[in-house]
Write an enzyme that holds these catalytic residues in place. Structure first.
Site, PDB file in Angstrom:
ATOM      1  N   LYS A 191      27.438  26.197 -34.976  1.00  0.00           N
ATOM      2  CA  LYS A 191      28.327  24.746 -35.196  1.00  0.00           C
ATOM      3  C   LYS A 191      26.825  23.888 -35.334  1.00  0.00           C
ATOM      4  CE  LYS A 191      31.640  21.634 -33.373  1.00  0.00           C
ATOM      5  NZ  LYS A 191      32.384  21.255 -32.270  1.00  0.00           N
ATOM      6  N   SER A 228      38.225  21.125 -28.921  1.00  0.00           N
ATOM      7  CA  SER A 228      37.759  21.403 -30.053  1.00  0.00           C
ATOM      8  C   SER A 228      37.316  22.733 -30.256  1.00  0.00           C
ATOM      9  CB  SER A 228      36.317  20.492 -30.095  1.00  0.00           C
ATOM     10  OG  SER A 228      36.492  19.246 -30.532  1.00  0.00           O
ATOM     11  N   SER A 286      37.159  19.746 -33.314  1.00  0.00           N
ATOM     12  CA  SER A 286      36.133  19.403 -33.950  1.00  0.00           C
ATOM     13  C   SER A 286      35.463  20.831 -34.621  1.00  0.00           C
ATOM     14  CB  SER A 286      34.950  18.677 -33.592  1.00  0.00           C
ATOM     15  OG  SER A 286      34.532  19.510 -32.682  1.00  0.00           O
TER      16      SER A 286
END
Lengths: 500, 95
Positions: free
Chosen positions: A83, A187, A163
Protein backbone atom coordinates in the site's frame (compact mmCIF):
# COMPACT_ATOMS: atom_id res chain seq x y z
CA UNK A 1 -4.69 -28.72 -7.50
CA UNK A 2 -1.48 -26.81 -7.95
CA UNK A 3 -1.57 -24.30 -10.80
CA UNK A 4 1.64 -24.58 -12.76
CA UNK A 5 1.32 -22.91 -16.14
CA UNK A 6 2.73 -19.39 -16.49
CA UNK A 7 -0.42 -17.30 -16.36
CA UNK A 8 -1.83 -19.35 -13.49
CA UNK A 9 1.09 -18.72 -11.16
CA UNK A 10 -0.18 -15.38 -9.85
CA UNK A 11 -3.35 -17.16 -8.67
CA UNK A 12 -1.41 -19.17 -6.11
CA UNK A 13 -1.85 -18.62 -2.41
CA UNK A 14 1.17 -17.82 -0.26
CA UNK A 15 1.03 -21.31 1.26
CA UNK A 16 0.92 -23.02 -2.15
CA UNK A 17 3.74 -20.88 -3.48
CA UNK A 18 5.85 -21.42 -0.37
CA UNK A 19 5.54 -25.17 -0.69
CA UNK A 20 6.16 -25.12 -4.45
CA UNK A 21 9.20 -22.88 -3.99
CA UNK A 22 10.66 -25.17 -1.36
CA UNK A 23 9.87 -28.22 -3.43
CA UNK A 24 11.68 -26.71 -6.42
CA UNK A 25 8.50 -26.80 -8.55
CA UNK A 26 8.61 -23.08 -9.23
CA UNK A 27 11.05 -20.20 -8.75
CA UNK A 28 10.38 -16.80 -7.28
CA UNK A 29 11.57 -15.37 -10.59
CA UNK A 30 8.77 -17.24 -12.38
CA UNK A 31 6.16 -16.18 -9.84
CA UNK A 32 7.36 -12.60 -10.07
CA UNK A 33 7.28 -12.53 -13.88
CA UNK A 34 3.76 -13.97 -13.83
CA UNK A 35 2.60 -11.20 -11.48
CA UNK A 36 4.39 -8.48 -13.45
CA UNK A 37 2.68 -9.55 -16.64
CA UNK A 38 -0.71 -9.60 -14.89
CA UNK A 39 -0.05 -6.10 -13.56
CA UNK A 40 0.90 -4.89 -17.02
CA UNK A 41 -2.45 -6.03 -18.39
CA UNK A 42 -4.51 -4.63 -15.53
CA UNK A 43 -4.16 -0.88 -15.92
CA UNK A 44 -7.96 -0.57 -16.00
CA UNK A 45 -8.10 -1.64 -12.34
CA UNK A 46 -5.97 1.30 -11.21
CA UNK A 47 -4.53 -0.94 -8.48
CA UNK A 48 -0.77 -0.50 -8.90
CA UNK A 49 0.30 3.14 -8.98
CA UNK A 50 4.09 2.84 -8.82
CA UNK A 51 5.49 -0.31 -10.45
CA UNK A 52 8.91 -1.52 -9.31
CA UNK A 53 9.73 -4.37 -11.71
CA UNK A 54 13.51 -3.96 -11.48
CA UNK A 55 13.44 -4.12 -7.69
CA UNK A 56 11.09 -7.10 -7.86
CA UNK A 57 13.34 -9.04 -10.25
CA UNK A 58 16.40 -8.39 -8.12
CA UNK A 59 14.59 -9.44 -4.94
CA UNK A 60 13.25 -12.57 -6.66
CA UNK A 61 16.77 -13.54 -7.75
CA UNK A 62 18.03 -13.12 -4.17
CA UNK A 63 15.05 -15.09 -2.83
CA UNK A 64 15.70 -17.98 -5.19
CA UNK A 65 19.28 -18.19 -3.94
CA UNK A 66 18.12 -18.15 -0.36
CA UNK A 67 15.55 -20.87 -1.02
CA UNK A 68 18.20 -22.97 -2.71
CA UNK A 69 20.40 -22.57 0.36
CA UNK A 70 17.54 -24.07 2.35
CA UNK A 71 16.92 -21.57 5.13
CA UNK A 72 14.12 -19.51 3.65
CA UNK A 73 11.33 -18.12 5.84
CA UNK A 74 7.69 -18.58 4.75
CA UNK A 75 7.45 -15.24 2.93
CA UNK A 76 10.68 -15.78 0.97
CA UNK A 77 10.13 -15.35 -2.75
CA UNK A 78 6.46 -14.33 -2.40
CA UNK A 79 5.51 -11.39 -4.70
CA UNK A 80 3.52 -8.74 -2.84
CA UNK A 81 1.93 -5.37 -3.44
CA UNK A 82 2.58 -2.66 -0.85
CA UNK A 83 0.00 0.00 0.00
CA UNK A 84 1.23 3.49 -0.86
CA UNK A 85 0.91 4.46 2.83
CA UNK A 86 4.05 2.47 3.68
CA UNK A 87 7.33 4.32 3.27
CA UNK A 88 9.55 2.26 1.00
CA UNK A 89 13.18 3.25 0.57
CA UNK A 90 13.90 5.00 -2.70
CA UNK A 91 10.40 4.27 -4.04
CA UNK A 92 7.64 6.92 -4.23
CA UNK A 93 5.48 6.80 -1.10
CA UNK A 94 2.74 9.35 -1.47
CA UNK A 95 -0.20 8.19 0.63
CA UNK A 96 -2.10 8.86 -2.63
CA UNK A 97 -1.76 12.57 -1.98
CA UNK A 98 -0.55 15.39 -4.15
CA UNK A 99 1.20 16.91 -1.15
CA UNK A 100 3.71 14.04 -1.14
CA UNK A 101 4.37 14.19 -4.87
CA UNK A 102 7.97 13.27 -5.57
CA UNK A 103 8.64 12.05 -2.03
CA UNK A 104 11.07 9.14 -1.98
CA UNK A 105 11.78 8.05 1.59
CA UNK A 106 15.35 7.48 2.68
CA UNK A 107 14.10 4.70 4.96
CA UNK A 108 11.88 1.64 4.97
CA UNK A 109 8.81 1.22 7.20
CA UNK A 110 9.31 -1.45 9.86
CA UNK A 111 6.51 -3.65 8.52
CA UNK A 112 7.53 -3.57 4.84
CA UNK A 113 11.15 -3.95 6.01
CA UNK A 114 10.26 -7.10 7.95
CA UNK A 115 8.56 -8.56 4.90
CA UNK A 116 11.52 -7.74 2.68
CA UNK A 117 13.97 -9.16 5.22
CA UNK A 118 11.92 -12.35 5.18
CA UNK A 119 12.61 -12.46 1.44
CA UNK A 120 9.31 -11.15 0.08
CA UNK A 121 9.31 -9.48 -3.34
CA UNK A 122 7.85 -5.98 -3.79
CA UNK A 123 6.02 -5.63 -7.10
CA UNK A 124 5.06 -1.99 -6.55
CA UNK A 125 2.91 0.43 -4.60
CA UNK A 126 -0.86 0.18 -4.39
CA UNK A 127 -3.63 2.72 -4.76
CA UNK A 128 -5.63 3.93 -1.75
CA UNK A 129 -7.75 6.80 -0.52
CA UNK A 130 -5.71 9.93 0.14
CA UNK A 131 -4.06 9.58 3.57
CA UNK A 132 -6.32 6.52 4.05
CA UNK A 133 -9.34 8.81 4.42
CA UNK A 134 -12.19 7.25 2.52
CA UNK A 135 -14.22 4.11 2.00
CA UNK A 136 -14.27 3.91 -1.80
CA UNK A 137 -10.75 4.73 -3.05
CA UNK A 138 -12.24 7.79 -4.78
CA UNK A 139 -10.17 10.37 -2.90
CA UNK A 140 -6.86 9.22 -4.41
CA UNK A 141 -4.67 11.61 -6.40
CA UNK A 142 -3.99 8.69 -8.74
CA UNK A 143 -7.67 8.30 -9.62
CA UNK A 144 -10.00 5.47 -8.67
CA UNK A 145 -9.07 1.90 -8.07
CA UNK A 146 -11.72 -0.34 -9.64
CA UNK A 147 -13.23 -3.51 -8.25
CA UNK A 148 -12.51 -6.57 -10.44
CA UNK A 149 -16.04 -7.70 -9.58
CA UNK A 150 -19.06 -6.37 -11.48
CA UNK A 151 -22.76 -6.80 -10.88
CA UNK A 152 -24.27 -9.58 -12.96
CA UNK A 153 -25.14 -8.31 -16.45
CA UNK A 154 -23.90 -4.81 -15.67
CA UNK A 155 -20.65 -3.20 -16.71
CA UNK A 156 -20.83 -0.26 -14.32
CA UNK A 157 -17.49 0.06 -12.49
CA UNK A 158 -17.73 -0.63 -8.77
CA UNK A 159 -15.60 0.53 -5.88
CA UNK A 160 -13.17 -1.99 -4.39
CA UNK A 161 -13.79 -0.21 -1.08
CA UNK A 162 -11.31 1.87 0.83
CA UNK A 163 -9.03 2.95 1.97
CA UNK A 164 -6.97 -0.12 0.96
CA UNK A 165 -8.82 -0.31 -2.36
CA UNK A 166 -5.78 -0.91 -4.55
CA UNK A 167 -4.60 -3.71 -2.26
CA UNK A 168 -8.01 -5.39 -2.38
CA UNK A 169 -8.37 -5.06 -6.18
CA UNK A 170 -4.84 -6.38 -6.75
CA UNK A 171 -5.29 -9.46 -4.59
CA UNK A 172 -8.80 -10.24 -5.89
CA UNK A 173 -7.61 -9.91 -9.50
CA UNK A 174 -4.54 -12.10 -8.86
CA UNK A 175 -2.04 -9.36 -9.73
CA UNK A 176 -0.03 -10.41 -6.69
CA UNK A 177 -0.19 -13.19 -4.12
CA UNK A 178 -1.05 -10.83 -1.26
CA UNK A 179 -0.79 -7.20 -0.23
CA UNK A 180 -0.29 -5.02 2.80
CA UNK A 181 -3.14 -2.86 4.02
CA UNK A 182 -3.80 -0.50 6.90
CA UNK A 183 -6.97 -0.10 8.91
CA UNK A 184 -8.02 2.96 10.93
CA UNK A 185 -11.81 2.48 10.85
CA UNK A 186 -12.25 -0.53 8.57
CA UNK A 187 -9.82 0.14 5.73
CA UNK A 188 -8.60 -3.47 5.51
CA UNK A 189 -11.84 -5.29 6.31
CA UNK A 190 -14.34 -3.31 4.22
CA UNK A 191 -12.33 -3.56 0.94
CA UNK A 192 -11.63 -7.24 1.68
CA UNK A 193 -15.39 -7.82 1.97
CA UNK A 194 -16.12 -5.86 -1.23
CA UNK A 195 -13.66 -7.93 -3.26
CA UNK A 196 -14.10 -11.44 -1.86
CA UNK A 197 -10.74 -11.71 -0.10
CA UNK A 198 -9.54 -12.06 3.50
CA UNK A 199 -8.22 -9.15 5.55
CA UNK A 200 -7.20 -8.95 9.20
CA UNK A 201 -6.54 -5.95 11.39
CA UNK A 202 -4.53 -7.15 14.37
CA UNK A 203 -4.71 -5.85 17.95
CA UNK A 204 -3.50 -2.26 18.26
CA UNK A 205 0.23 -2.53 18.95
CA UNK A 206 0.86 -5.84 17.15
CA UNK A 207 2.36 -4.21 14.05
CA UNK A 208 4.78 -1.35 14.30
CA UNK A 209 3.44 1.90 12.88
CA UNK A 210 6.94 3.24 12.26
CA UNK A 211 7.35 4.42 8.68
CA UNK A 212 3.65 4.16 7.88
CA UNK A 213 2.24 7.60 7.01
CA UNK A 214 0.15 8.47 10.06
CA UNK A 215 -3.59 9.19 9.85
CA UNK A 216 -5.01 8.67 13.37
CA UNK A 217 -2.23 7.26 15.50
CA UNK A 218 -4.39 5.75 18.26
CA UNK A 219 -6.40 3.77 15.68
CA UNK A 220 -4.02 2.93 12.79
CA UNK A 221 -2.86 -0.67 12.39
CA UNK A 222 -1.30 -2.51 9.46
CA UNK A 223 -2.39 -5.97 8.40
CA UNK A 224 -2.32 -8.43 5.52
CA UNK A 225 -4.86 -8.74 2.69
CA UNK A 226 -4.77 -12.25 1.31
CA UNK A 227 -6.56 -14.92 -0.70
CA UNK A 228 -7.44 -17.03 2.32
CA UNK A 229 -7.20 -17.33 6.09
CA UNK A 230 -4.06 -19.49 6.07
CA UNK A 231 -2.25 -16.83 4.07
CA UNK A 232 -3.46 -14.17 6.50
CA UNK A 233 -1.92 -16.19 9.34
CA UNK A 234 1.40 -16.64 7.53
CA UNK A 235 1.76 -13.04 6.42
CA UNK A 236 0.51 -11.49 9.67
CA UNK A 237 3.14 -13.38 11.61
CA UNK A 238 5.84 -11.92 9.35
CA UNK A 239 4.49 -8.37 9.88
CA UNK A 240 4.12 -8.46 13.68
CA UNK A 241 6.61 -7.91 16.44
CA UNK A 242 7.99 -5.38 18.85
CA UNK A 243 9.76 -2.35 17.44
CA UNK A 244 11.65 0.08 19.64
CA UNK A 245 10.90 2.81 17.09
CA UNK A 246 7.16 2.69 17.85
CA UNK A 247 6.49 3.34 21.53
CA UNK A 248 3.00 1.83 21.22
CA UNK A 249 4.29 -1.39 19.72
CA UNK A 250 3.69 -4.34 22.05
CA UNK A 251 6.62 -6.24 23.45
CA UNK A 252 4.90 -9.60 23.22
CA UNK A 253 5.96 -12.85 21.62
CA UNK A 254 4.37 -13.48 18.21
CA UNK A 255 2.90 -16.97 18.11
CA UNK A 256 3.02 -19.33 15.12
CA UNK A 257 -0.41 -18.31 13.84
CA UNK A 258 -0.50 -20.89 11.06
CA UNK A 259 0.08 -23.73 13.51
CA UNK A 260 -3.05 -22.63 15.37
CA UNK A 261 -5.30 -23.28 12.36
CA UNK A 262 -6.90 -26.55 13.42
CA UNK A 263 -10.43 -25.66 12.36
CA UNK A 264 -11.62 -27.02 15.70
CA UNK A 265 -13.89 -24.49 17.40
CA UNK A 266 -15.93 -26.91 19.50
CA UNK A 267 -17.09 -25.27 22.69
CA UNK A 268 -16.10 -21.76 21.62
CA UNK A 269 -18.63 -19.15 22.66
CA UNK A 270 -19.37 -16.72 19.85
CA UNK A 271 -21.44 -13.62 20.42
CA UNK A 272 -24.04 -12.09 18.10
CA UNK A 273 -24.47 -8.43 19.08
CA UNK A 274 -28.08 -7.31 18.78
CA UNK A 275 -27.07 -3.68 18.13
CA UNK A 276 -25.57 -4.68 14.78
CA UNK A 277 -29.04 -5.28 13.36
CA UNK A 278 -29.44 -1.95 11.62
CA UNK A 279 -32.60 -0.36 10.33
CA UNK A 280 -32.71 -0.57 6.57
CA UNK A 281 -29.96 -3.16 6.31
CA UNK A 282 -30.35 -5.13 3.06
CA UNK A 283 -31.99 -8.55 3.46
CA UNK A 284 -28.99 -10.27 1.87
CA UNK A 285 -26.73 -8.99 4.64
CA UNK A 286 -29.11 -10.20 7.36
CA UNK A 287 -29.37 -13.56 5.57
CA UNK A 288 -25.59 -13.93 5.29
CA UNK A 289 -25.17 -13.13 8.96
CA UNK A 290 -27.77 -15.76 9.89
CA UNK A 291 -26.00 -18.30 7.67
CA UNK A 292 -22.68 -17.50 9.33
CA UNK A 293 -24.25 -18.07 12.70
CA UNK A 294 -25.49 -21.46 11.58
CA UNK A 295 -22.12 -22.41 10.06
CA UNK A 296 -20.28 -21.72 13.31
CA UNK A 297 -22.96 -23.51 15.30
CA UNK A 298 -22.69 -26.56 13.04
CA UNK A 299 -18.93 -26.46 13.58
CA UNK A 300 -19.54 -26.90 17.29
CA UNK A 301 -19.49 -23.35 18.61
CA UNK A 302 -22.03 -22.10 21.07
CA UNK A 303 -23.75 -19.01 19.69
CA UNK A 304 -24.74 -16.42 22.29
CA UNK A 305 -26.86 -13.30 21.85
CA UNK A 306 -24.99 -10.40 23.37
CA UNK A 307 -25.35 -6.66 23.75
CA UNK A 308 -22.78 -3.95 22.99
CA UNK A 309 -24.93 -1.01 24.08
CA UNK A 310 -22.73 1.87 22.91
CA UNK A 311 -22.35 0.64 19.32
CA UNK A 312 -24.50 3.46 17.97
CA UNK A 313 -22.03 6.04 19.23
CA UNK A 314 -18.93 4.48 17.70
CA UNK A 315 -19.11 6.29 14.37
CA UNK A 316 -19.74 9.73 15.85
CA UNK A 317 -16.92 9.19 18.36
CA UNK A 318 -14.67 8.08 15.52
CA UNK A 319 -15.50 11.19 13.50
CA UNK A 320 -14.26 13.31 16.37
CA UNK A 321 -11.18 11.32 17.36
CA UNK A 322 -9.86 10.41 13.89
CA UNK A 323 -10.07 13.96 12.44
CA UNK A 324 -8.59 15.39 15.66
CA UNK A 325 -5.57 13.11 15.41
CA UNK A 326 -5.36 13.67 11.65
CA UNK A 327 -5.30 17.44 12.05
CA UNK A 328 -2.31 17.04 14.33
CA UNK A 329 -0.52 14.37 12.26
CA UNK A 330 -1.02 16.22 8.98
CA UNK A 331 0.37 19.47 10.38
CA UNK A 332 3.77 18.20 9.23
CA UNK A 333 2.85 18.77 5.56
CA UNK A 334 3.95 22.35 5.36
CA UNK A 335 5.93 22.51 2.13
CA UNK A 336 9.25 22.73 3.96
CA UNK A 337 10.73 19.28 4.46
CA UNK A 338 9.25 17.10 1.73
CA UNK A 339 6.70 16.95 -1.02
CA UNK A 340 4.81 19.72 -2.69
CA UNK A 341 5.34 23.45 -2.15
CA UNK A 342 3.00 25.93 -3.80
CA UNK A 343 4.38 28.54 -6.18
CA UNK A 344 4.38 31.78 -4.22
CA UNK A 345 3.42 35.25 -5.34
CA UNK A 346 5.59 38.32 -4.88
CA UNK A 347 5.53 39.28 -1.22
CA UNK A 348 4.08 36.00 0.07
CA UNK A 349 5.42 35.08 3.49
CA UNK A 350 5.65 31.77 5.30
CA UNK A 351 1.96 31.73 6.32
CA UNK A 352 0.88 32.13 2.68
CA UNK A 353 3.29 29.33 1.80
CA UNK A 354 1.66 26.99 4.33
CA UNK A 355 -1.87 27.94 3.34
CA UNK A 356 -1.36 27.71 -0.41
CA UNK A 357 0.70 24.52 -0.18
CA UNK A 358 -1.90 22.75 1.93
CA UNK A 359 -4.83 24.00 -0.20
CA UNK A 360 -3.13 22.69 -3.35
CA UNK A 361 -1.66 19.55 -1.84
CA UNK A 362 -4.61 18.14 0.12
CA UNK A 363 -7.74 16.87 -1.60
CA UNK A 364 -11.22 17.85 -0.55
CA UNK A 365 -11.95 15.06 1.95
CA UNK A 366 -8.57 15.44 3.65
CA UNK A 367 -9.04 19.20 3.96
CA UNK A 368 -12.48 18.68 5.44
CA UNK A 369 -11.23 16.20 8.03
CA UNK A 370 -8.23 18.32 8.98
CA UNK A 371 -10.54 21.27 9.51
CA UNK A 372 -13.12 19.27 11.47
CA UNK A 373 -10.26 18.04 13.62
CA UNK A 374 -8.98 21.56 14.08
CA UNK A 375 -12.45 22.67 15.13
CA UNK A 376 -13.07 19.92 17.70
CA UNK A 377 -9.67 20.59 19.27
CA UNK A 378 -10.04 24.35 19.32
CA UNK A 379 -10.43 26.33 22.53
CA UNK A 380 -13.98 26.15 23.83
CA UNK A 381 -14.90 22.92 21.99
CA UNK A 382 -12.20 20.58 23.25
CA UNK A 383 -14.25 19.33 26.18
CA UNK A 384 -17.58 19.28 24.39
CA UNK A 385 -16.31 17.23 21.46
CA UNK A 386 -12.87 15.72 21.86
CA UNK A 387 -12.94 14.81 25.55
CA UNK A 388 -16.51 13.59 25.32
CA UNK A 389 -15.62 11.38 22.35
CA UNK A 390 -12.70 9.90 24.30
CA UNK A 391 -15.04 9.13 27.19
CA UNK A 392 -17.47 7.44 24.83
CA UNK A 393 -14.52 5.48 23.46
CA UNK A 394 -13.84 4.20 26.99
CA UNK A 395 -17.47 3.02 27.16
CA UNK A 396 -17.26 1.30 23.77
CA UNK A 397 -14.18 -0.59 24.87
CA UNK A 398 -15.90 -1.46 28.15
CA UNK A 399 -18.81 -3.01 26.20
CA UNK A 400 -16.36 -5.47 24.65
CA UNK A 401 -14.51 -6.09 27.92
CA UNK A 402 -17.80 -6.97 29.57
CA UNK A 403 -18.77 -9.63 27.03
CA UNK A 404 -15.26 -11.07 26.96
CA UNK A 405 -15.31 -11.28 30.76
CA UNK A 406 -18.58 -13.18 30.44
CA UNK A 407 -16.74 -15.86 28.49
CA UNK A 408 -17.31 -14.79 24.89
CA UNK A 409 -14.37 -15.87 22.69
CA UNK A 410 -15.26 -14.03 19.50
CA UNK A 411 -18.03 -11.91 18.00
CA UNK A 412 -19.66 -12.46 14.59
CA UNK A 413 -21.02 -9.52 12.57
CA UNK A 414 -21.41 -8.55 8.93
CA UNK A 415 -18.31 -6.68 7.70
CA UNK A 416 -20.25 -4.04 5.76
CA UNK A 417 -23.86 -2.89 5.59
CA UNK A 418 -23.99 -3.54 1.81
CA UNK A 419 -22.15 -5.08 -1.13
CA UNK A 420 -19.75 -2.95 -3.21
CA UNK A 421 -21.42 0.16 -4.62
CA UNK A 422 -20.81 1.93 -7.90
CA UNK A 423 -17.97 4.40 -8.32
CA UNK A 424 -19.48 7.87 -8.25
CA UNK A 425 -22.73 6.65 -6.68
CA UNK A 426 -21.97 8.29 -3.35
CA UNK A 427 -20.37 11.50 -4.56
CA UNK A 428 -23.58 13.50 -4.27
CA UNK A 429 -24.46 12.08 -0.87
CA UNK A 430 -23.47 14.01 2.22
CA UNK A 431 -20.20 12.87 3.80
CA UNK A 432 -21.98 11.06 6.60
CA UNK A 433 -23.60 8.58 4.18
CA UNK A 434 -20.12 7.44 3.09
CA UNK A 435 -19.01 7.20 6.72
CA UNK A 436 -21.76 4.63 7.39
CA UNK A 437 -19.72 2.06 5.46
CA UNK A 438 -17.59 1.63 8.53
CA UNK A 439 -20.45 1.18 10.98
CA UNK A 440 -19.55 -2.46 11.80
CA UNK A 441 -15.78 -2.13 11.65
CA UNK A 442 -15.03 1.12 13.44
CA UNK A 443 -15.92 -0.18 16.93
CA UNK A 444 -13.03 -2.62 16.62
CA UNK A 445 -10.48 0.17 16.05
CA UNK A 446 -11.89 2.24 18.89
CA UNK A 447 -11.48 -0.75 21.23
CA UNK A 448 -8.07 -1.72 19.78
CA UNK A 449 -9.24 -5.29 19.09
CA UNK A 450 -8.30 -7.71 16.32
CA UNK A 451 -10.90 -8.13 13.56
CA UNK A 452 -10.96 -10.21 10.40
CA UNK A 453 -13.20 -10.22 7.33
CA UNK A 454 -13.81 -13.56 5.64
CA UNK A 455 -15.63 -13.86 2.29
CA UNK A 456 -18.76 -15.84 3.05
CA UNK A 457 -21.06 -15.74 0.05
CA UNK A 458 -22.40 -13.90 -2.98
CA UNK A 459 -25.24 -11.42 -2.81
CA UNK A 460 -28.21 -11.15 -5.14
CA UNK A 461 -26.23 -9.24 -7.80
CA UNK A 462 -23.43 -11.79 -7.76
CA UNK A 463 -21.13 -9.64 -5.61
CA UNK A 464 -19.07 -11.01 -2.71
CA UNK A 465 -20.10 -10.36 0.89
CA UNK A 466 -17.97 -10.68 3.98
CA UNK A 467 -18.48 -11.64 7.59
CA UNK A 468 -16.42 -10.12 10.35
CA UNK A 469 -15.09 -11.90 13.41
CA UNK A 470 -13.85 -9.82 16.32
CA UNK A 471 -11.43 -11.37 18.81
CA UNK A 472 -10.00 -10.78 22.24
CA UNK A 473 -6.94 -8.55 22.44
CA UNK A 474 -3.71 -10.32 21.45
CA UNK A 475 -5.57 -13.51 20.55
CA UNK A 476 -5.18 -13.26 16.78
CA UNK A 477 -4.27 -16.95 16.65
CA UNK A 478 -7.57 -18.01 18.16
CA UNK A 479 -9.42 -15.50 15.98
CA UNK A 480 -7.72 -16.79 12.83
CA UNK A 481 -8.69 -20.32 13.79
CA UNK A 482 -12.35 -19.35 14.17
CA UNK A 483 -12.09 -17.55 10.82
CA UNK A 484 -10.57 -20.70 9.34
CA UNK A 485 -13.54 -22.75 10.54
CA UNK A 486 -15.92 -20.17 9.06
CA UNK A 487 -13.99 -20.19 5.78
CA UNK A 488 -14.19 -23.97 5.55
CA UNK A 489 -17.91 -23.95 6.24
CA UNK A 490 -18.62 -21.11 3.81
CA UNK A 491 -16.53 -22.70 1.04
CA UNK A 492 -16.26 -19.43 -0.84
CA UNK A 493 -14.35 -20.06 -4.08
CA UNK A 494 -15.93 -17.58 -6.53
CA UNK A 495 -13.62 -15.36 -8.55
CA UNK A 496 -14.39 -12.25 -10.57
CA UNK A 497 -14.72 -12.79 -14.31
CA UNK A 498 -11.82 -11.15 -16.08
CA UNK A 499 -12.90 -8.06 -18.07
CA UNK A 500 -9.81 -5.89 -17.64
CA UNK B 1 -24.51 24.65 17.25
CA UNK B 2 -24.32 25.89 13.72
CA UNK B 3 -21.19 26.96 11.93
CA UNK B 4 -21.36 30.14 9.91
CA UNK B 5 -19.10 31.49 7.20
CA UNK B 6 -16.95 33.39 9.68
CA UNK B 7 -16.31 30.35 11.86
CA UNK B 8 -15.45 28.31 8.77
CA UNK B 9 -12.95 30.98 7.75
CA UNK B 10 -11.44 30.97 11.24
CA UNK B 11 -11.06 27.18 11.26
CA UNK B 12 -9.46 27.23 7.81
CA UNK B 13 -7.02 29.82 9.05
CA UNK B 14 -6.16 27.76 12.14
CA UNK B 15 -5.62 24.72 9.92
CA UNK B 16 -3.42 26.77 7.57
CA UNK B 17 -5.50 25.85 4.54
CA UNK B 18 -6.39 28.60 2.10
CA UNK B 19 -10.11 28.57 1.32
CA UNK B 20 -11.46 31.09 -1.18
CA UNK B 21 -14.29 33.32 0.07
CA UNK B 22 -16.80 31.91 -2.38
CA UNK B 23 -16.11 28.36 -1.07
CA UNK B 24 -16.79 29.21 2.57
CA UNK B 25 -20.58 28.72 2.60
CA UNK B 26 -20.28 25.21 1.13
CA UNK B 27 -17.55 24.39 3.63
CA UNK B 28 -19.66 25.66 6.51
CA UNK B 29 -22.56 23.49 5.40
CA UNK B 30 -20.31 20.40 5.24
CA UNK B 31 -19.04 21.16 8.74
CA UNK B 32 -22.62 21.38 9.91
CA UNK B 33 -23.46 17.98 8.40
CA UNK B 34 -20.52 16.35 10.19
CA UNK B 35 -21.10 18.21 13.45
CA UNK B 36 -24.79 17.38 13.32
CA UNK B 37 -23.75 13.74 13.16
CA UNK B 38 -21.34 13.91 16.09
CA UNK B 39 -23.85 15.91 18.13
CA UNK B 40 -25.37 12.50 19.12
CA UNK B 41 -22.52 12.02 21.55
CA UNK B 42 -24.36 14.46 23.79
CA UNK B 43 -26.94 11.72 24.51
CA UNK B 44 -24.41 9.48 26.24
CA UNK B 45 -24.12 9.59 30.01
CA UNK B 46 -20.38 9.95 30.58
CA UNK B 47 -20.52 10.86 34.25
CA UNK B 48 -17.47 9.51 36.02
CA UNK B 49 -15.98 8.05 32.83
CA UNK B 50 -12.31 8.69 32.16
CA UNK B 51 -11.37 9.79 28.65
CA UNK B 52 -9.36 7.06 26.94
CA UNK B 53 -5.65 7.78 26.80
CA UNK B 54 -4.27 4.46 25.60
CA UNK B 55 -6.35 1.71 24.04
CA UNK B 56 -4.08 -1.11 25.16
CA UNK B 57 -3.04 -0.58 28.74
CA UNK B 58 0.72 -0.57 28.67
CA UNK B 59 3.53 1.26 30.32
CA UNK B 60 5.54 3.19 27.79
CA UNK B 61 9.00 1.74 27.53
CA UNK B 62 11.92 3.70 28.87
CA UNK B 63 15.12 3.88 26.93
CA UNK B 64 18.59 5.13 27.53
CA UNK B 65 18.85 8.85 26.97
CA UNK B 66 21.59 8.58 24.38
CA UNK B 67 22.11 9.61 20.79
CA UNK B 68 21.19 6.68 18.54
CA UNK B 69 21.04 8.34 15.18
CA UNK B 70 22.21 11.41 13.31
CA UNK B 71 24.82 12.73 10.93
CA UNK B 72 22.48 12.30 7.95
CA UNK B 73 22.10 15.86 6.79
CA UNK B 74 22.07 14.95 3.13
CA UNK B 75 19.35 12.33 3.57
CA UNK B 76 17.28 14.62 5.75
CA UNK B 77 17.36 17.34 3.11
CA UNK B 78 17.02 15.06 0.08
CA UNK B 79 13.25 15.52 -0.22
CA UNK B 80 13.04 19.22 0.57
CA UNK B 81 11.39 21.43 -2.08
CA UNK B 82 14.07 24.02 -1.37
CA UNK B 83 17.30 23.25 0.48
CA UNK B 84 20.34 25.49 0.43
CA UNK B 85 23.73 25.28 2.06
CA UNK B 86 22.63 22.42 4.24
CA UNK B 87 19.41 24.04 5.45
CA UNK B 88 15.71 23.99 4.63
CA UNK B 89 14.92 27.23 2.85
CA UNK B 90 11.66 29.14 3.45
CA UNK B 91 10.37 32.63 2.64
CA UNK B 92 11.70 35.35 4.88
CA UNK B 93 10.16 35.08 8.38
CA UNK B 94 11.92 37.94 10.18
CA UNK B 95 11.68 41.51 8.98
Amino acid sequence: MMPVSGNELSKMTIAEARDALRGGDVTSAELTEACLSQIEGAGALGAFVHDTPEIAREQARAADERIKAGDAPDMCGIPLGIKDLFCTRGVPSQAASRILEGFKPEYESTVSGKLLEAGAVMLGKLNMDEFAMGSSNETSVYGNAVNPWRREGDEAPLTPGGSSGGSAAAVAADLCLAATGTDTGGSIRQPAAFTGITGIKPTYGRCSRWGIVAFASSLDQAGPMTKDVRDAAIMLEAMCGHDAKDSTSADLAVPDFEAMLTGDIKGKRIGIPKEYHMDGMPAEIEALWAEGRKMLEDAGAEMVDISLPHTKYALPAYYVIAPAEASSNLARYDGVRYGHRARLAQGDGITEMYEKTRAEGFGHEVQRRVMVGTYVLSAGFYDAYYNRARKVRTLIKRDFETVFADGIDAILTPTTPSAAFGLGEMTEADPVAMYLNDVFTVTVNLAGLPGISVPAGLGSKGLPLGLQLIGRPWEEGDLLNTAYALEQAAGFVAKPQKWW
Amino acid sequence: MSIDKETAAKVAKLARIKVEDEDLPALASEFNAVLGFIEQLGEVDVTGVEPMVSVTPMRLKRREDVVTDGGQQEKVLSNAPDAREGFFAVPKVVE
